[in-house]
Design a protein around this motif. Structure first.
Motif, mmCIF file in Angstrom:
data_model
loop_
_atom_site.group_PDB
_atom_site.id
_atom_site.type_symbol
_atom_site.label_atom_id
_atom_site.label_comp_id
_atom_site.label_asym_id
_atom_site.label_seq_id
_atom_site.Cartn_x
_atom_site.Cartn_y
_atom_site.Cartn_z
ATOM 1 N N GLU A 104 -8.103 -5.446 -0.292
ATOM 2 C CA GLU A 104 -8.076 -5.436 -1.756
ATOM 3 C C GLU A 104 -9.474 -5.511 -2.369
ATOM 4 O O GLU A 104 -9.616 -5.608 -3.587
ATOM 5 N N ASP A 405 -5.287 -10.938 -4.565
ATOM 6 C CA ASP A 405 -4.713 -10.694 -5.881
ATOM 7 C C ASP A 405 -3.790 -9.475 -5.786
ATOM 8 O O ASP A 405 -4.074 -8.399 -6.316
ATOM 9 N N ALA A 406 -2.679 -9.669 -5.045
ATOM 10 C CA ALA A 406 -1.742 -8.564 -4.807
ATOM 11 C C ALA A 406 -0.337 -9.138 -4.698
ATOM 12 O O ALA A 406 0.246 -9.205 -3.610
ATOM 13 N N PRO A 407 0.233 -9.582 -5.818
ATOM 14 C CA PRO A 407 1.524 -10.278 -5.771
ATOM 15 C C PRO A 407 2.667 -9.426 -5.248
ATOM 16 O O PRO A 407 3.681 -9.970 -4.788
ATOM 17 N N ASP A 408 2.552 -8.105 -5.316
ATOM 18 C CA ASP A 408 3.644 -7.241 -4.870
ATOM 19 C C ASP A 408 3.445 -6.720 -3.451
ATOM 20 O O ASP A 408 4.147 -5.810 -3.010
ATOM 21 N N LEU A 409 2.504 -7.321 -2.720
ATOM 22 C CA LEU A 409 2.157 -6.807 -1.403
ATOM 23 C C LEU A 409 3.344 -6.893 -0.447
ATOM 24 O O LEU A 409 3.724 -5.914 0.198
ATOM 25 N N PRO A 411 6.885 -8.359 -1.157
ATOM 26 C CA PRO A 411 7.803 -9.057 -2.060
ATOM 27 C C PRO A 411 8.888 -9.814 -1.294
ATOM 28 O O PRO A 411 9.485 -9.285 -0.351
ATOM 29 N N GLY A 412 9.115 -11.055 -1.701
ATOM 30 C CA GLY A 412 10.161 -11.856 -1.084
ATOM 31 C C GLY A 412 9.864 -12.318 0.324
ATOM 32 O O GLY A 412 10.773 -12.706 1.059
ATOM 33 N N PHE A 468 12.499 -10.176 3.425
ATOM 34 C CA PHE A 468 11.574 -9.132 3.878
ATOM 35 C C PHE A 468 11.473 -9.138 5.402
ATOM 36 O O PHE A 468 11.376 -10.185 6.030
#
Length: 757
Positions: A104, A405-409, A411-412, A468
């Protein structure tokens, strides 16, 4: 360590990587120095000298740990380096602490100030001890390293190299004071595993000009390290060295590096300069060199191979040169990726301690090299990260991803099959290989926490089909842009892995005398096994009906007879239907040959191993690979690089088949943990006429050397005294053989011939 020692950093900003120095005089009146020990660490990486001489040959000290809770300190005997007046010097680099990590673009995930730590304890003849410690009395100044990053490379200005700062009496107006950082030095602890050092050197195999006019160098082997140069040019001239693993369209193939620059720059002094970038490393076979004065001669450029200091203990060779090259590729891939942390790959903007890779590869690693201390050190960080993440073993350890800084990397994401299972599978592999219960004792809390966490993730039906999952990652039939889109149902994969971890943890509890935990995890394993059979097995088929699900079910022991026999037959049929080309990803590949050979399909296992068409283990070998690839088709048949954004040419995970090769072809398997007894059961096939395998165990060297001649199998066996072997040869009754050297023979009529040449 002395309580007055602090982490120290320059008090003012510098235009280079910092240098720190302390001049000191030995205290008089105490007699001769009998011993001097230096405790050395850093926030970043540090190289230390005393009077200009390196204190040891290690690199990247103190390595990469979960810095939030644990920082290593090297302990070095420096008695021979001391003089009446001496200078202790520290050169600092960014390393993993202050450099870039992950893809990132973020850097300094752990802190934005690099600092050094030193505690030199000098013991005198009369028992007195003088401490020279890092504190506010030190000074700091600039050096020749203008930039350094593990991903991007290093810049050295040779005009600024001046060893005077390492000698007594040095002063310079650019040298200022230091500050003591507010850092908890109680986090410092000794190394458990080995340090990193230079392992060997390679000279160029070819130097030529590319179609675009660039000078390219081929070192003949994909390695991890750097290029050392020896050159004389005009002062101020710059030489640039770019690195890559492969060529594409006859130019340096840098796309797989993603954002990693992997570029070293050298500004020349005008004299003869010998320079190497020891604050970075690259994964490469090829280098592109620009700015070189004249032609590159023999000895002008040298590839330096670096790795953790691991003793090679296992060897394997056969009559098949392609299999030998495959095995060498496994060894080279491991050597490059066992650099302080067991990483996924050593070249792109990643180089992280992915847990899934080592979960798959640990048995192979433990045979090839003595990795007991190396992986026990890493497992300390597995437990620390897990403890601070509610029992979840993360995807990478140390866990740099939690800072991205990648909250959707992912998910779950929670505990994840194979990857989080490393917390159980790796300690178990070490126990089997070395027979040292300490790893089970140390990791038992981590193992139980993982299995308990997984129990909270099961669905009401009792299987693990929630959350996931990576699943059978990099299934060769998955599209390049979606490596998780495997044929294998992710719930089947996850439930099988959950069962294996519960089963191994129950066995561990029994070994450690933990009766209540043994009952808890045996019951958990039995529930998972029953749920797997109830939800996923019907009429001799397993849900998603692909090679990986059968391989896992067979090897992990999830099936009763006759389902196990049916699964073996179905697995062999699927392998044949695929034309013996590989059809498994990260989850299935380590186990598919075992699943075949253990269910009466040894010929199918050999056909799979020896296939040359893509995807297969030998396809990369025939394409010129010198390490194991991340993807079965990292390079396409036309010589172009796989279009996926995630393509490495040095990943050891798919090389986990070497474990089967050592046991089934080579014939060496532990009868008891640590090879206190051994099973010698080579099963020749595939047209191979000989194999030689050896292993240095905690009890001594075991060697098996067999050859097939005129329908007879001839075997030579070497066993340590006190170790016995159960010998199982084709067409012969099992024998118990005691230590010593032995020659045995049997009929080879049962040897399969799966030659596909």
């Amino acid at each position: 360590m002395h309580t007055e020692a602090h982490m120290i950093a320059p008090s003012t900003a510098l235009d280079s990587a910092p240098l720190l120095r302390k001049e000191f005089t030995l205290e008089p009146g105490h007699g001769a120095v009998v011993r001097a020990r230096l405790a050395l660490s850093a926030l970043g990486i540090v190289e230390a000298t005393i009077n200009g001489r390196p204190v040891d040959d290690h690199l990247f000290t103190p390595g990469w740990t979960s810095y939030e809770w644990r920082l290593r300190a090297a302990e070095i005997d420096v008695t021979a380096l001391l003089e009446p007046t001496s200078v202790l010097g520290l050169a600092l680099g960014n390393g993993w602490y202050g450099g870039r990590l992950a893809w990132e673009g973020q850097r300094a995930l752990y802190g934005d100030v690099v600092a050094g730590f030193a505690d030199l304890a000098v013991e005198f003849e009369d028992g007195a001890v003088q401490h020279v410690v890092s504190d506010s009395t030190w000074t700091a100044g600039p050096g020749a390293v203008l930039a350094n990053d593990l991903y991007d490379g290093q810049t050295i200005d040779a005009r600024r190299i001046d060893g005077a700062w390492q000698r007594p009496g040095f002063t310079h107006p650019d040298w200022r004071g230091v500050v003591e950082l507010d850092h908890d030095c109680s986090r410092l602890e000794p190394y458990i595993g080995p340090g990193v050092s230079r392992q060997q050197e390679l000279l160029p195999q070819a130097v030529w000009i590319s179609p675009s006019g660039r000078t390219l160098v081929d070192f003949g082997q994909n390695i991890v390290g750097w290029v050392r140069i020896r050159v004389q040019g005009a002062a101020g001239d710059e030489i640039v060295v770019r690195h890559a693993e492969v060529l594409e369209h006859d130019e340096l193939g840098t796309r797989p590096l993603r954002s990693a620059e992997a570029t070293d720059r050298y500004v020349l002094s005008g004299d003869v300069d010998e320079l190497e970038p020891t604050f970075t490393f690259h994964g490469f076979r090829y280098a592109e060199i620009t700015g070189w004065p004249g032609e590159i001669g023999i000895g002008d450029v040298t590839a330096v191979v670096v790795s953790s200091d691991l003793d090679r203990i296992g060897t394997f060779t056969t009559s098949d040169p392609l299999i030998n090259r495959l095995h060498e590729n496994v060894v080279w891939g491991m050597r490059g990726n066992f650099l302080d942390v067991p990483t996924d790959c050593p070249q792109r903007d990643e180089r992280l301690g992915w847990t899934g890779d080592i979960a798959a590869f640990a048995p192979t690693a433990a045979f090839l090299f003595d990795v007991d201390d190396f992986l026990r050190d890493w497992l300390r960080d597995v437990a620390l990260e897990q403890r601070h993440q509610d029992g979840v073993i993360p995807f990478v350890v140390p866990d740099a991803l939690k800072y991205l800084d990648a909250p959707d990397l992912f998910p779950g994401a929670d505990a994840t099959a194979v990857w989080s299972d490393a917390g159980v599978w790796v300690p178990w592999a070490l126990w089997q290989a070395y027979g040292d219960r300490r790893v089970l004792e140390d990791q038992f809390g981590s193992m139980t926490a993982h299995v308990r966490r997984v129990q909270t993730l099961l669905s009401p039906s009792g299987v693990w089909d929630t959350g996931f999952q990576f699943g059978d990652w990099l299934d060769p039939d998955a599209p390049p842009e979606d490596p998780a889109a495997a044929k294998a149902d992710p719930g089947v994969v996850a439930t099988a892995c959950a069962y294996r971890s519960a089963d191994l943890t129950a066995q561990t509890a029994a070994l450690l005398g933990r009766i209540a935990e043994e009952a808890e995890f045996r019951e958990a394993a039995e529930r998972l096994r029953a749920a797997f059979q109830r939800e996923y097995v019907a009429d001799g088929r397993i849900r998603s009906d692909c090679t990986t699900v059968y391989a896992l079910a067979i090897v992990f022991g999830l099936l009763d007879e006759p389902d196990r026999r049916a699964a073996g037959d179905r697995l062999a049929a699927l392998a044949a239907a695929a034309g013996w080309r590989i059809s498994t990803g990260f989850a299935g590949t380590p186990f598919i040959t075992d699943a075949l050979s253990s269910t009466g399909h040894l010929d199918a296992a050999y056909r799979l191993l020896l296939e040359r068409e893509c995807p297969s283990w030998l396809y990369p070998v025939e394409m010129g690979a010198t390490t194991v690839w991340e993807r079965w088709d990292s390079m396409l048949p036309d010589g172009s690089i796989n279009p996926g954004q995630m393509t490495s040419f040095n990943h050891y995970a798919l090389g986990a088949v070497a474990d089967w090769m050592h046991r089934v072809i080579g014939g060496i398997a532990p009868g008891e943990p640590g090879y206190r007894s051994v099973v010698v059961a080579p099963r020749p096939g595939g047209g191979m006429t000989s194999a030689a395998t050896s292993l240095v165990t905690p009890h001594g060297r075991i060697a098996v050397d067999w050859r097939v001649e005129e329908d007879r199998l001839h075997l030579e066996l070497e066993l340590p005294e006190g170790v016995h072997a159960l010998v199982r040869l084709p067409g012969a009754a099992e024998q118990r053989i005691e230590g010593g050297r032995h020659r045995l023979e049997s009929a080879a009529s049962d040897v399969v011939d799966a030659t596909v040449r």
